[in-house]
Design a protein around this motif. Structure first.
Motif, PDB file in Angstrom:
ATOM      1  N   ILE A   1      85.891  11.415  12.175  1.00 35.62           N
ATOM      2  CA  ILE A   1      85.168  12.616  12.617  1.00 35.62           C
ATOM      3  C   ILE A   1      85.673  13.771  11.774  1.00 35.62           C
ATOM      4  CG2 ILE A   1      84.620  14.094  14.584  1.00 35.62           C
ATOM      5  CD1 ILE A   1      85.345  11.672  16.352  1.00 35.62           C
ATOM      6  N   SER A   2      84.762  14.361  11.004  1.00 39.64           N
ATOM      7  CA  SER A   2      85.166  15.420  10.082  1.00 39.64           C
ATOM      8  C   SER A   2      84.372  16.702  10.316  1.00 39.64           C
ATOM      9  CB  SER A   2      84.974  14.955   8.637  1.00 39.64           C
ATOM     10  OG  SER A   2      85.373  15.986   7.753  1.00 39.64           O
ATOM     11  N   PHE A   3      85.101  17.764  10.624  1.00 43.06           N
ATOM     12  CA  PHE A   3      84.487  19.095  10.605  1.00 43.06           C
ATOM     13  C   PHE A   3      84.107  19.383   9.153  1.00 43.06           C
ATOM     14  CE2 PHE A   3      86.871  19.063  14.496  1.00 43.06           C
ATOM     15  CZ  PHE A   3      86.154  19.874  15.357  1.00 43.06           C
ATOM     16  N   TYR A   4      83.214  20.301   8.942  1.00 43.77           N
ATOM     17  CA  TYR A   4      82.812  20.653   7.579  1.00 43.77           C
ATOM     18  C   TYR A   4      82.150  22.029   7.603  1.00 43.77           C
ATOM     19  CZ  TYR A   4      78.036  19.808   9.018  1.00 43.77           C
ATOM     20  OH  TYR A   4      76.838  19.899   9.670  1.00 43.77           O
ATOM     21  N   GLY A   5      82.029  22.623   6.412  1.00 45.66           N
ATOM     22  CA  GLY A   5      81.340  23.902   6.284  1.00 45.66           C
ATOM     23  C   GLY A   5      79.883  23.645   5.934  1.00 45.66           C
ATOM     24  N   TRP A   6      78.953  24.220   6.717  1.00 41.53           N
ATOM     25  CA  TRP A   6      77.515  23.911   6.537  1.00 41.53           C
ATOM     26  C   TRP A   6      77.023  24.222   5.132  1.00 41.53           C
ATOM     27  CZ3 TRP A   6      74.763  28.163   5.133  1.00 41.53           C
ATOM     28  CH2 TRP A   6      75.295  29.409   5.488  1.00 41.53           C
ATOM     29  N   ASN A   7      77.633  25.200   4.444  1.00 38.47           N
ATOM     30  CA  ASN A   7      77.123  25.559   3.114  1.00 38.47           C
ATOM     31  C   ASN A   7      77.681  24.693   1.982  1.00 38.47           C
ATOM     32  OD1 ASN A   7      79.539  26.711   3.696  1.00 38.47           O
ATOM     33  ND2 ASN A   7      79.063  28.752   2.973  1.00 38.47           N
ATOM     34  N   ARG A   8      78.506  23.671   2.340  1.00 41.79           N
ATOM     35  CA  ARG A   8      78.980  22.702   1.336  1.00 41.79           C
ATOM     36  C   ARG A   8      78.628  21.270   1.757  1.00 41.79           C
ATOM     37  NH1 ARG A   8      79.225  26.746  -0.763  1.00 41.79           N
ATOM     38  NH2 ARG A   8      80.983  27.868  -1.680  1.00 41.79           N
TER      39      ARG A   8
ATOM     40  N   ASP B   1      76.226  19.343   1.014  1.00 44.45           N
ATOM     41  CA  ASP B   1      75.788  18.434  -0.058  1.00 44.45           C
ATOM     42  C   ASP B   1      76.989  17.702  -0.664  1.00 44.45           C
ATOM     43  OD1 ASP B   1      76.646  20.935  -0.949  1.00 44.45           O
ATOM     44  OD2 ASP B   1      75.329  20.965  -2.699  1.00 44.45           O
ATOM     45  N   ARG B   2      78.076  18.433  -0.900  1.00 44.85           N
ATOM     46  CA  ARG B   2      79.253  17.819  -1.527  1.00 44.85           C
ATOM     47  C   ARG B   2      79.989  16.903  -0.559  1.00 44.85           C
ATOM     48  NH1 ARG B   2      82.756  21.502  -4.985  1.00 44.85           N
ATOM     49  NH2 ARG B   2      83.483  19.439  -5.570  1.00 44.85           N
ATOM     50  N   PHE B   3      80.099  17.337   0.714  1.00 42.71           N
ATOM     51  CA  PHE B   3      80.780  16.482   1.699  1.00 42.71           C
ATOM     52  C   PHE B   3      79.999  15.185   1.922  1.00 42.71           C
ATOM     53  CE2 PHE B   3      83.369  20.161   2.666  1.00 42.71           C
ATOM     54  CZ  PHE B   3      84.583  19.577   2.960  1.00 42.71           C
ATOM     55  N   MET B   4      78.679  15.320   2.104  1.00 38.09           N
ATOM     56  CA  MET B   4      77.881  14.116   2.410  1.00 38.09           C
ATOM     57  C   MET B   4      77.933  13.137   1.242  1.00 38.09           C
ATOM     58  SD  MET B   4      76.298  12.575   4.737  1.00 38.09           S
ATOM     59  CE  MET B   4      75.852  13.690   6.059  1.00 38.09           C
ATOM     60  N   ALA B   5      77.874  13.667   0.008  1.00 38.78           N
ATOM     61  CA  ALA B   5      77.931  12.789  -1.173  1.00 38.78           C
ATOM     62  C   ALA B   5      79.277  12.049  -1.199  1.00 38.78           C
ATOM     63  CB  ALA B   5      77.733  13.606  -2.440  1.00 38.78           C
ATOM     64  N   ALA B   6      80.360  12.769  -0.884  1.00 35.50           N
ATOM     65  CA  ALA B   6      81.698  12.144  -0.915  1.00 35.50           C
ATOM     66  C   ALA B   6      81.847  11.105   0.201  1.00 35.50           C
ATOM     67  CB  ALA B   6      82.776  13.219  -0.778  1.00 35.50           C
ATOM     68  N   TRP B   7      81.349  11.426   1.407  1.00 30.24           N
ATOM     69  CA  TRP B   7      81.462  10.468   2.523  1.00 30.24           C
ATOM     70  C   TRP B   7      80.702   9.185   2.212  1.00 30.24           C
ATOM     71  CZ3 TRP B   7      79.861  14.908   6.312  1.00 30.24           C
ATOM     72  CH2 TRP B   7      80.979  15.735   6.560  1.00 30.24           C
TER      73      TRP B   7
END
Ligand SMILES: C[S@@+](CC[C@H](N)C(=O)[O-])C[C@H]1O[C@@H](n2cnc3c(N)ncnc32)[C@H](O)[C@@H]1O
Length: 230
Positions: A72-79, A81-87
Motif C-alpha cells: 500500500i503506497s501513498f503517492y502524490g497525484w501530480n506524479r 504517471d511515474r509511480f504507476m509506471a514504476a509499480w
C-alpha cells in the motif's frame, strides 16, 4: 531474522535489496512524492526533488514481498504517471485505490485540496478479505511534529489490520518518524523500517522504544499478578 523489529538507517535500495525473497508479508509506505515539498517552517523531505532513488525501491519490495502480499503506497497525484509506471514495471497488479477526506485544505490552487490517496498493489493473486475495508476513510491529522509529512498512526492501523495477520512482517522502506512501524507494533505485527535521515531514525527508535514498553507492561503486570496468586 536479523531485520525484524528494527529500524535500519540507510538507503532502502541497498537494505531492502539485501532481504531474502518473500520475507515480507505487507508493505505500507509513504515515499517522497517528487514534488520538492517544503512546509511552512522550511522543512523538506530527502529525495523529494527527484524520484530516481525512490522508484527503484519498488523493484526490491516486489522481490522481498511474499506471493499474494500487498503493497500500500501513498503517492502524490501530480506524479502518478511515474509511480504507476514504476509499480507496473516492478510487477505489481493494482488491487484498489484509497482516498482519505480531510475537513481542511492542505493546499489551495486550482482546487482546494481536501484528500490524501494511496494505491493498494498486490504481488500476484491474493485471497479476498471476509470484510473489505471501505476505500474512502476520514483523515486524521498527525500534527507533523516529528516529521514534515508524518502520517497518523490511526490512519495506518486499519490498513495493517485489514491486509495482514497477527505476527506478520510489515515493512516501510520510507519510514520517516516511524508511524507505520508504531502502528504495526500496536496491532501485534513484526516490523521492519528503513529511513535515510539519521535524525528521523533516532526519533523513530525513541517512539518504538515507548511502544515496546507500552505493549510489554500489561504482560509484565499479568505475570506479576499470576505470580502473586500462585
Ligand atoms: C514522505 S516521508 C515519510 C514520512 C512517514 N510516513 C512518517 O509518518 O513520518 C519519506 C521518507 O523517506 C526517506 N527516504 C527518501 N529516500 C529514501 C531511501 N532511498 N531510502 C530510505 N529512506 C528514504 C526520507 O528521508 C523521508 O523521511
Amino acid at each position: 531474522m536479523p531485520f525484524e523489529n528494527t529500524l535500519q538507517c540507510g538507503d532502502s535500495n541497498q537494505i531492502i535489496g539485501a532481504m531474502p525473497e518473500g520475507a515480507v508479508d505487507l508493505v505500507v509506505t509513504d515515499p517522497p512524492y517528487g514534488v520538492n515539498y517544503r512546509d511552512r517552517t522550511g522543512r523538506t523531505v530527502k529525495n523529494d526533488d527527484t524520484l530516481e532513488s525512490v522508484l527503484p525501491v519498488f523493484d526490491q519490495l516486489y522481490r522481498a514481498l511474499k506471493p499474494g502480499g500487498f503493497c500500500i503506497s501513498f503517492y502524490g497525484w501530480n506524479r502518478i504517471d511515474r509511480f504507476m509506471a514504476a509499480w507496473k514495471a516492478a510487477g505489481f497488479t493494482v488491487a484498489g485505490h484509497m482516498v482519505w477526506t480531510k475537513d481542511y485544505a492542505s493546499r489551495r490552487r486550482y482546487l482546494a485540496y481536501h484528500h490524501e490517496q494511496a494505491y493498494v498493489l498486490v504481488k500476484g493473486q491474493a485471497k479476498l478479505p471476509g470484510k473489505p475495508l471501505a476505500d474512502v476513510q476520514p483523515w486524521v491529522y498527525s500534527g507533523n511534529k516529528a516529521h514534515p509529512t508524518e502520517k497518523a498512526v490511526e490512519v495506518l492501523s486499519p490498513l495493517i489490520r485489514s491486509f495482514s495477520r497477527r505476527g506478520d512482517l510489515v515493512c516501510d522502506p520510507f519510514a520517516g518518524s516511524g508511524a507505520t512501524l508504531v502502528a504495526a507494533a500496536l496491532v501485534g505485527r513484526r516490523y521492519l523500517g528503513v529511513e535515510l535521515e539519521e535524525r528521523y531514525c533516532r526519533q523513530a527508535r525513541t517512539r518504538l522504544d515507548g511502544v515496546v514498553r507500552h505493549v510489554a507492561e500489561p504482560t509484565l503486570l499479568n505475570w506479576q499478578r499470576s505470580a502473586e496468586l500462585s
